[in-house]
Design an enzyme around this catalytic site. Structure first.
Site, mmCIF file in Angstrom:
data_model
loop_
_atom_site.group_PDB
_atom_site.id
_atom_site.type_symbol
_atom_site.label_atom_id
_atom_site.label_comp_id
_atom_site.label_asym_id
_atom_site.label_seq_id
_atom_site.Cartn_x
_atom_site.Cartn_y
_atom_site.Cartn_z
ATOM 1 N N ASP A 153 93.717 75.176 53.565
ATOM 2 C CA ASP A 153 94.727 76.010 52.903
ATOM 3 C C ASP A 153 94.293 77.461 52.767
ATOM 4 O O ASP A 153 95.051 78.385 53.073
ATOM 5 C CB ASP A 153 95.063 75.436 51.526
ATOM 6 C CG ASP A 153 95.687 74.050 51.613
ATOM 7 O OD1 ASP A 153 96.120 73.675 52.713
ATOM 8 O OD2 ASP A 153 95.715 73.343 50.595
ATOM 9 N N ARG A 213 88.264 73.899 37.342
ATOM 10 C CA ARG A 213 89.268 74.949 37.553
ATOM 11 C C ARG A 213 89.196 76.115 36.568
ATOM 12 O O ARG A 213 89.354 77.267 36.979
ATOM 13 C CB ARG A 213 90.672 74.336 37.554
ATOM 14 C CG ARG A 213 90.940 73.357 38.695
ATOM 15 C CD ARG A 213 90.353 73.834 39.996
ATOM 16 N NE ARG A 213 90.803 73.059 41.141
ATOM 17 C CZ ARG A 213 90.056 72.813 42.207
ATOM 18 N NH1 ARG A 213 88.801 73.262 42.230
ATOM 19 N NH2 ARG A 213 90.521 72.138 43.225
ATOM 20 N N ASP A 235 96.685 71.941 40.201
ATOM 21 C CA ASP A 235 95.743 73.062 40.229
ATOM 22 C C ASP A 235 96.421 74.415 40.110
ATOM 23 O O ASP A 235 95.839 75.362 39.571
ATOM 24 C CB ASP A 235 94.901 73.006 41.507
ATOM 25 C CG ASP A 235 93.798 71.972 41.428
ATOM 26 O OD1 ASP A 235 93.457 71.569 40.296
ATOM 27 O OD2 ASP A 235 93.269 71.567 42.470
ATOM 28 N N SER A 290 93.023 65.431 51.729
ATOM 29 C CA SER A 290 92.724 66.577 50.877
ATOM 30 C C SER A 290 91.575 66.168 49.966
ATOM 31 O O SER A 290 91.686 65.190 49.229
ATOM 32 C CB SER A 290 93.956 66.942 50.039
ATOM 33 O OG SER A 290 93.634 67.959 49.110
#
Length: 407
Positions: free
Chosen positions: A16, A97, A126, A178
């Protein structure tokens, strides 16, 4: 000539974010600053990542090693809180995160960038976690989320986009999982895992082995805690990175720490993930066991409620909030006496308690024994039961009276 506006890109080197650099160049007139935050992805993902970003078109690249900060201030704080999402997920992705978001803001402020770009999809959690962290730390920074605006709608199309521009990516069409990895865990999503009916294959494991492939002899490991923080393994004091790496290795080779679950995402849909959390599973079980002997009943029961709320706060990306800080104050208070050692038995995917001790243990063999003792007078229990059961007795007498009166 007017200088270009700067944008900070959360860069992993994965699919990505790799295609985001040329996409930004093709659609905006930005100076792209790629930032890779190392929370323990491993050298396979971080080695040469700065060079790769520049080769892909970035004007500048950073690689920030925050592994110790990640464990000390985030993962171990979560461990102390006992946070587990929906009784199964040990929040490995979630807990990284806020720290990554914090570092993106720091670099944006350092470089004078007005924008931060992330590669999260519009369906995931996310995007919320990153953007809430950015808003909490610097609300003047604007956010760009390519997955919410570009024409690429699938991982397959993303791979084709990368191949058309000769951008090397670690994901191929034949294995489009992923994955997100750090020192605490590794997650797998996508492809055949999207159907809950499909059994996940152990071939996807990278931190663990299948239980049937684990050794036939159990492994014992002793973990020492100080105020809720793990600091010793088998009597040896280790820093947080060494300790986590050692436990990941020990638990992983014994097939410990795989969770396959369908969870409720913040954005409203259900999703399925397979999580490898070998060392984190051992620490979570050991820490909880140590609390069993060092916390009183009422504190334990209330902390269980706090743990559940803490997990939701973390999962929902609300780390930088007054409530999380207030809950941390409570958690830290409960951990003052959570010091001691827990012996764990690791065997073919199982992680069980083999013993625990603490200088602050509330467990008393003299009180708990079934043998003769001089500490506890069993006759005292009669008065206790009479008082404890008084409401039941009063209600029963009332019911009897009403029945006799025909009411």
């Amino acid at each position: 000539m007017k200088s270009k506006e700067k944008v900070v890109l959360a860069y992993s080197g994965g699919l990505d974010t790799s295609i985001t650099i040329p996409w930004l160049q093709e659609n905006y007139d930005f100076e792209v600053i790629a930032v890779c935050v190392d929370v323990g992805q491993g050298e396979g993902e971080t080695f040469g990542v700065e060079e790769k970003a520049v080769r892909s078109g970035a004007n500048k690249a950073y690689l920030l090693d925050v592994r110790k900060e990640f464990l000390d201030e985030y993962a171990f704080q979560m461990l102390k809180a006992g946070a587990i999402y929906e009784d199964k997920y040990l929040l490995g992705t979630s807990v990284a995160r806020p720290l990554i978001g914090k570092k993106l803001v720091e670099i944006a402020e350092k470089e004078g960038a007005a924008y931060i770009v992330h590669g999260c999809t519009g369906k995931g959690n996310d995007q919320v976690r990153f953007e809430l962290a950015i808003k909490a730390l610097n609300p003047s920074i604007k956010i760009i989320a390519p997955w919410r605006v570009w024409d690429i709608k699938s991982r397959e199309q993303a791979i084709e986009y990368a191949e058309a521009r000769n951008i090397p990516v670690p994901v191929k069409k034949k294995s489009p999982y992923s994955m997100d990895r750090n020192l605490w865990h590794l997650s797998h999503e996508g492809a055949d895992l999207e159907s809950p009916w499909n059994e996940h294959q152990s071939s996807i494991y990278k931190m663990t082995v299948a239980p049937e492939d684990a050794p036939d002899k159990a492994t014992y490991v002793e973990i020492g805690f100080e105020k809720g923080i793990p600091v010793y393994v088998d009597g040896e004091k280790l820093d947080s990175i060494e300790l986590m790496e050692k436990l990941n290795e020990l638990a992983g080779k014994n097939g410990v720490g795989v969770a396959d679950m369908v969870e409720n995402r913040l954005v409203g849909m259900k999703s399925r993930g397979v999580y490898e959390t070998p060392g984190g599973t051992v620490l979570t079980i050991a820490h909880r066991e140590l609390e069993r002997i060092t916390l009183d009943k009422d504190t334990s029961l209330f902390k269980a409620m706090v743990s559940q709320k803490y997990a939701s706060i973390l999962y929902d990306g609300q780390w930088f909030t007054p409530l999380r800080e207030a809950l941390d104050a409570f958690v830290d208070s409960t951990q003052e006496m959570v010091t001691g050692t827990v012996k764990m038995k690791l065997y073919k995917g199982n992680c069980t308690i083999a013993g625990s001790k603490s200088p602050y243990s509330l467990y008393s063999e003299e009180l708990a024994t079934f043998s003769s003792d001089d500490v506890y007078n069993q006759k005292d229990s009669e008065g206790f039961i009479n008082l404890f059961g008084l409401p039941l007795k009063v209600r029963a007498l009332l019911n009897k009276k009403l029945k006799e009166e025909g009411k």
